[in-house]
Design an enzyme around this catalytic site. Sequence first.
Site, PDB file in Angstrom:
ATOM      1  N   ASP A   1      16.738 -69.628 -67.148  1.00 15.32           N
ATOM      2  CA  ASP A   1      17.926 -69.882 -67.936  1.00 15.32           C
ATOM      3  C   ASP A   1      18.469 -68.501 -68.317  1.00 15.32           C
ATOM      4  OD1 ASP A   1      19.805 -71.328 -69.568  1.00 15.32           O
ATOM      5  OD2 ASP A   1      18.598 -70.754 -71.302  1.00 15.32           O
ATOM      6  N   LEU A   2      19.684 -68.421 -68.822  1.00 18.62           N
ATOM      7  CA  LEU A   2      20.269 -67.126 -69.178  1.00 18.62           C
ATOM      8  C   LEU A   2      20.263 -66.890 -70.686  1.00 18.62           C
ATOM      9  CD1 LEU A   2      21.588 -64.516 -68.292  1.00 18.62           C
ATOM     10  CD2 LEU A   2      23.788 -65.720 -68.152  1.00 18.62           C
TER      11      LEU A   2
END
Length: 216
Positions: free
Chosen positions: A9-10
């Site tokens: 995920d970022l």
Amino acid sequence: MKYSHILFDLDGTLIDSRETIRCSFEYALEKMNVPDPKVLDINSLIGPPMLKTFQEVYGFSLDEARKGYEFYLEEYVGNGQMYQAQLYEGVKETIHTLYQKDCFLGVATTKNETNARKIINSLELDIPIDCIYGTYNDGTRSNKKEIITNLLEDNDVLDLADVLMVGDRHYDIIGASEVGIDSVGVTYGCGSEDELRQAGATHLIASINDLLEIIK
């Protein structure tokens, strides 16, 4: 090596973007004439698709949500807020180590894909730009399961036992489970340890560096 394909995920996992997102939300809410545009709990707004947040949290119609999102992007992209986010401690080194181990590295985020690629590129992480998948510009493909599935299918990843999803919210963990891959919940991001446990994270880590022990 137990896992050779690592997806991240970022926001809340690779980068701490809370203040940049808070500023952009408050900018949009003020433009939408919300009486009190101050965001007190930004953690709860990070993770879900933006259009969903504008509708469910602030009660906007879909058309209003789209307008709010345009204002959000005006500040976040146009005024450069997105480039102010900082990498969490140890991220750059851990990613580089995984790269040296010839791991497949990708990003699966509900953030706009174009913006996610620009952010990763600016941070000079060892993640191929074409392996960064997110929500399309028109707001579609905003479901984490769909994003992960597209990323794996487009790169001909067939053995799901080799794949690990790393994220900080239950959306990441549930999306991974729906696809059929293991997951790592990071407890330093926007989601709580309890949230990640309840979502069924395969592993929990307090530092991104701990990921190197899991993939052995």
